[in-house]
Design a protein around this motif. Structure first.
Motif, PDB file in Angstrom:
ATOM      1  N   ASP A 136       0.827  -1.210   0.000  1.00 41.97           N
ATOM      2  CA  ASP A 136       0.000   0.000   0.000  1.00 41.97           C
ATOM      3  C   ASP A 136       0.860   1.258   0.000  1.00 41.97           C
ATOM      4  OD1 ASP A 136      -2.227  -1.593  -0.001  1.00 41.97           O
ATOM      5  OD2 ASP A 136      -2.565  -1.451   2.168  1.00 41.97           O
ATOM      6  N   THR A 137       1.903   1.269   0.827  1.00 37.86           N
ATOM      7  CA  THR A 137       2.785   2.431   0.901  1.00 37.86           C
ATOM      8  C   THR A 137       3.507   2.647  -0.415  1.00 37.86           C
ATOM      9  OG1 THR A 137       3.128   2.148   3.277  1.00 37.86           O
ATOM     10  CG2 THR A 137       4.781   3.437   2.088  1.00 37.86           C
ATOM     11  N   LEU A 138       4.064   1.569  -0.959  1.00 38.10           N
ATOM     12  CA  LEU A 138       4.827   1.681  -2.194  1.00 38.10           C
ATOM     13  C   LEU A 138       3.950   2.172  -3.346  1.00 38.10           C
ATOM     14  CD1 LEU A 138       7.493  -0.889  -3.369  1.00 38.10           C
ATOM     15  CD2 LEU A 138       6.038   0.298  -4.998  1.00 38.10           C
ATOM     16  N   LEU A 139       2.760   1.591  -3.487  1.00 35.26           N
ATOM     17  CA  LEU A 139       1.877   1.990  -4.584  1.00 35.26           C
ATOM     18  C   LEU A 139       1.364   3.412  -4.402  1.00 35.26           C
ATOM     19  CD1 LEU A 139      -0.174  -1.272  -5.259  1.00 35.26           C
ATOM     20  CD2 LEU A 139       1.669  -0.302  -6.645  1.00 35.26           C
ATOM     21  N   ALA A 140       1.103   3.807  -3.155  1.00 35.52           N
ATOM     22  CA  ALA A 140       0.629   5.178  -2.917  1.00 35.52           C
ATOM     23  C   ALA A 140       1.691   6.195  -3.313  1.00 35.52           C
ATOM     24  CB  ALA A 140       0.247   5.350  -1.445  1.00 35.52           C
ATOM     25  N   ARG A 141       2.943   5.894  -3.001  1.00 38.52           N
ATOM     26  CA  ARG A 141       4.020   6.808  -3.382  1.00 38.52           C
ATOM     27  C   ARG A 141       4.263   6.779  -4.886  1.00 38.52           C
ATOM     28  NH1 ARG A 141       8.270   5.556   1.580  1.00 38.52           N
ATOM     29  NH2 ARG A 141       7.045   6.570   3.219  1.00 38.52           N
ATOM     30  N   ALA A 142       4.167   5.590  -5.481  1.00 39.13           N
ATOM     31  CA  ALA A 142       4.331   5.494  -6.934  1.00 39.13           C
ATOM     32  C   ALA A 142       3.243   6.278  -7.651  1.00 39.13           C
ATOM     33  CB  ALA A 142       4.300   4.034  -7.365  1.00 39.13           C
ATOM     34  N   ALA A 143       2.032   6.306  -7.055  1.00 40.74           N
ATOM     35  CA  ALA A 143       0.901   6.995  -7.679  1.00 40.74           C
ATOM     36  C   ALA A 143       1.073   8.514  -7.698  1.00 40.74           C
ATOM     37  CB  ALA A 143      -0.389   6.630  -6.959  1.00 40.74           C
ATOM     38  N   GLU A 144       2.077   9.023  -6.992  1.00 43.63           N
ATOM     39  CA  GLU A 144       2.364  10.457  -7.083  1.00 43.63           C
ATOM     40  C   GLU A 144       2.970  10.809  -8.440  1.00 43.63           C
ATOM     41  OE1 GLU A 144       4.724  11.639  -3.731  1.00 43.63           O
ATOM     42  OE2 GLU A 144       3.442  10.560  -2.310  1.00 43.63           O
ATOM     43  N   THR A 145       3.521   9.802  -9.113  1.00 43.29           N
ATOM     44  CA  THR A 145       4.125   9.999 -10.439  1.00 43.29           C
ATOM     45  C   THR A 145       3.359   9.264 -11.531  1.00 43.29           C
ATOM     46  OG1 THR A 145       6.329  10.259  -9.469  1.00 43.29           O
ATOM     47  CG2 THR A 145       6.238   9.650 -11.798  1.00 43.29           C
ATOM     48  N   LEU A 146       2.855   8.071 -11.209  1.00 46.27           N
ATOM     49  CA  LEU A 146       2.168   7.240 -12.187  1.00 46.27           C
ATOM     50  C   LEU A 146       0.657   7.321 -12.012  1.00 46.27           C
ATOM     51  CD1 LEU A 146       4.339   3.984 -11.829  1.00 46.27           C
ATOM     52  CD2 LEU A 146       4.733   5.921 -13.375  1.00 46.27           C
ATOM     53  N   ASP A 147      -0.066   7.186 -13.099  1.00 47.82           N
ATOM     54  CA  ASP A 147      -1.522   7.081 -13.064  1.00 47.82           C
ATOM     55  C   ASP A 147      -1.862   5.590 -13.076  1.00 47.82           C
ATOM     56  OD1 ASP A 147      -4.233   7.026 -13.433  1.00 47.82           O
ATOM     57  OD2 ASP A 147      -4.256   8.241 -15.259  1.00 47.82           O
ATOM     58  N   LEU A 148      -2.181   5.054 -11.904  1.00 50.69           N
ATOM     59  CA  LEU A 148      -2.402   3.613 -11.790  1.00 50.69           C
ATOM     60  C   LEU A 148      -3.742   3.168 -12.357  1.00 50.69           C
ATOM     61  CD1 LEU A 148      -0.834   2.871  -8.282  1.00 50.69           C
ATOM     62  CD2 LEU A 148       0.230   2.805 -10.538  1.00 50.69           C
ATOM     63  N   THR A 149      -4.552   4.098 -12.849  1.00 54.08           N
ATOM     64  CA  THR A 149      -5.771   3.718 -13.562  1.00 54.08           C
ATOM     65  C   THR A 149      -5.469   3.409 -15.027  1.00 54.08           C
ATOM     66  OG1 THR A 149      -6.395   5.972 -14.248  1.00 54.08           O
ATOM     67  CG2 THR A 149      -7.103   5.239 -12.055  1.00 54.08           C
ATOM     68  N   ARG A 150      -4.225   3.658 -15.447  1.00 55.11           N
ATOM     69  CA  ARG A 150      -3.799   3.378 -16.811  1.00 55.11           C
ATOM     70  C   ARG A 150      -2.700   2.297 -16.780  1.00 55.11           C
ATOM     71  NH1 ARG A 150      -5.544   6.806 -20.476  1.00 55.11           N
ATOM     72  NH2 ARG A 150      -3.795   6.392 -21.876  1.00 55.11           N
ATOM     73  N   PRO A 151      -2.438   1.640 -17.917  1.00 54.03           N
ATOM     74  CA  PRO A 151      -1.473   0.530 -17.916  1.00 54.03           C
ATOM     75  C   PRO A 151      -0.072   0.927 -17.436  1.00 54.03           C
ATOM     76  CG  PRO A 151      -2.791   0.476 -19.910  1.00 54.03           C
ATOM     77  CD  PRO A 151      -3.122   1.775 -19.212  1.00 54.03           C
ATOM     78  N   VAL A 152       0.529  -0.001 -16.713  1.00 49.11           N
ATOM     79  CA  VAL A 152       1.876   0.162 -16.165  1.00 49.11           C
ATOM     80  C   VAL A 152       2.643  -1.138 -16.435  1.00 49.11           C
ATOM     81  CG1 VAL A 152       3.226   0.405 -14.034  1.00 49.11           C
ATOM     82  CG2 VAL A 152       1.114   1.718 -14.329  1.00 49.11           C
ATOM     83  N   ALA A 153       3.917  -1.034 -16.722  1.00 47.26           N
ATOM     84  CA  ALA A 153       4.782  -2.211 -16.770  1.00 47.26           C
ATOM     85  C   ALA A 153       5.446  -2.352 -15.412  1.00 47.26           C
ATOM     86  CB  ALA A 153       5.827  -2.084 -17.864  1.00 47.26           C
ATOM     87  N   LEU A 154       5.189  -3.465 -14.732  1.00 51.31           N
ATOM     88  CA  LEU A 154       5.784  -3.757 -13.427  1.00 51.31           C
ATOM     89  C   LEU A 154       7.009  -4.621 -13.655  1.00 51.31           C
ATOM     90  CD1 LEU A 154       5.799  -3.900 -10.314  1.00 51.31           C
ATOM     91  CD2 LEU A 154       4.223  -5.849 -10.511  1.00 51.31           C
ATOM     92  N   SER A 155       8.177  -4.121 -13.281  1.00 44.80           N
ATOM     93  CA  SER A 155       9.436  -4.844 -13.464  1.00 44.80           C
ATOM     94  C   SER A 155       9.890  -5.427 -12.133  1.00 44.80           C
ATOM     95  CB  SER A 155      10.507  -3.895 -14.023  1.00 44.80           C
ATOM     96  OG  SER A 155      11.761  -4.537 -14.083  1.00 44.80           O
ATOM     97  N   LEU A 156       9.993  -6.755 -12.099  1.00 39.24           N
ATOM     98  CA  LEU A 156      10.502  -7.479 -10.927  1.00 39.24           C
ATOM     99  C   LEU A 156      11.648  -8.364 -11.431  1.00 39.24           C
ATOM    100  CD1 LEU A 156       7.110  -8.618  -9.302  1.00 39.24           C
ATOM    101  CD2 LEU A 156       8.444  -6.569  -8.766  1.00 39.24           C
ATOM    102  N   VAL A 157      12.734  -7.745 -11.764  1.00 40.28           N
ATOM    103  CA  VAL A 157      13.868  -8.450 -12.361  1.00 40.28           C
ATOM    104  C   VAL A 157      14.866  -8.822 -11.265  1.00 40.28           C
ATOM    105  CG1 VAL A 157      15.812  -8.235 -13.965  1.00 40.28           C
ATOM    106  CG2 VAL A 157      13.562  -7.367 -14.607  1.00 40.28           C
ATOM    107  N   ALA A 158      15.139 -10.119 -11.143  1.00 40.32           N
ATOM    108  CA  ALA A 158      16.107 -10.632 -10.153  1.00 40.32           C
ATOM    109  C   ALA A 158      15.738 -10.213  -8.738  1.00 40.32           C
ATOM    110  CB  ALA A 158      17.520 -10.173 -10.498  1.00 40.32           C
ATOM    111  N   LEU A 159      14.454 -10.221  -8.428  1.00 38.85           N
ATOM    112  CA  LEU A 159      13.985  -9.848  -7.093  1.00 38.85           C
ATOM    113  C   LEU A 159      13.348 -11.016  -6.356  1.00 38.85           C
ATOM    114  CD1 LEU A 159      13.245  -7.696  -4.904  1.00 38.85           C
ATOM    115  CD2 LEU A 159      11.077  -7.418  -6.138  1.00 38.85           C
TER     116      LEU A 159
END
Length: 270
Positions: A136-159
């Motif tokens: 919740d915290t991470l997505l809320a902060r990301a939403a300050e830059t990204l519009d999460l109602t529109r498509p996003v590429a989520l990168s989880l590389v080597a995590l």
């Protein structure tokens, strides 16, 4: 840059996966404890450096693929220490207006965040200091830059291989599922994961070295990697060893050097 203004303390007494990875990539933002573990694992698993580099090249190819498909927003969790070209440079090289948010819990990444913020004038590049488990915290902060109602590429590389499966612990498959559920239709998941399938003896030794240093490590077979993409439409060629995912000339040459025990895939949320 979003997140707390107070810089967290850098713990140099224990290795951190991002700094070990940085050493394998030839970076200088690591400490003796990280180098010691990186060298020890490399002695047990000679593919470690190849794997780190192959992961970076996969990220570049995957980002270009989804950017060419029209994606203009990217959330890179577990980004690690800046290594050029970074994701935002790749994405904005395809479309200058792309918006990128990096997220990591390593204080060294926070210290270098300014290096991540030099994106295109037309786009936006930001950094969130947060743990992947803090959805919740991470997505809320990301939403300050990204519009999460529109498509996003989520990168989880080597995590994901640093997080466990226990339902009362990390529950990594459940965690990835929650992130995907929060994304709009048309979004993509970009993911790579270490596997024991392709070099079981070396990976078992490497996992023991990681765990002996206090760093959890969870290599997974291909069936468990496929689970990350449940309910999504996998792009061809599906889940495959990382150097074989839509390879370019450099990747074909790397394949000749030997196996890289990492699976990778990209999938679309319909």
């Amino acid at each position: 840059m979003t997140g707390s203004d107070a810089a967290p303390r850098i713990d140099t007494s224990r290795p951190h996966p991002a700094r070990v990875y940085d050493w394998w990539l030839g970076g200088k933002d690591n400490y003796p404890v990280d180098e010691e573990l990186a060298r020890r694992i490399l002695a047990l698993d000679s593919t470690a450096v190849r794997g780190a580099r192959a992961n970076r090249r996969f990220m570049h190819r995957a980002v270009r693929t989804v950017a060419d498909a029209g994606i203009r927003q990217f959330l890179d969790i577990g980004t690690g220490i800046p290594t050029e070209p970074n994701l935002h440079q790749v994405a904005q090289g395809v479309a200058a207006e792309s918006r990128v948010v990096y997220a990591d819990n390593d204080p060294i990444v926070l210290r270098h965040a300014q290096a991540l913020l030099h994106g295109s004038a037309e786009g936006s590049t930001d950094y969130v200091h947060a743990d992947v488990r803090e959805i919740d915290t991470l997505l809320a902060r990301a939403a300050e830059t990204l519009d999460l109602t529109r498509p996003v590429a989520l990168s989880l590389v080597a995590l994901t291989h640093y997080l466990g499966d226990e339902p009362d612990g990390d529950d990594i498959h459940g965690l990835v599922g929650k992130y995907v559920a929060a994304l709009a239709p048309g979004s993509y998941l970009i993911l790579s994961q270490v596997t024991p399938d392709l070099n079981p003896e070396a990976i078992a030794k490497a996992a023991a070295a990681f765990q002996g240093s206090g760093t959890p490590f969870y290599p997974r077979p291909i069936t468990e990697v496929y689970r990350f993409f449940e309910g999504l439409e996998l792009l061809g060629p599906g889940v495959i060893p990382v150097t074989g995912w839509r390879p370019e000339a450099e990747d074909v040459a790397a394949q000749a050097e030997g196996v890289v025990p990492v699976y990778a895939g990209v999938a679309r949320k319909n």
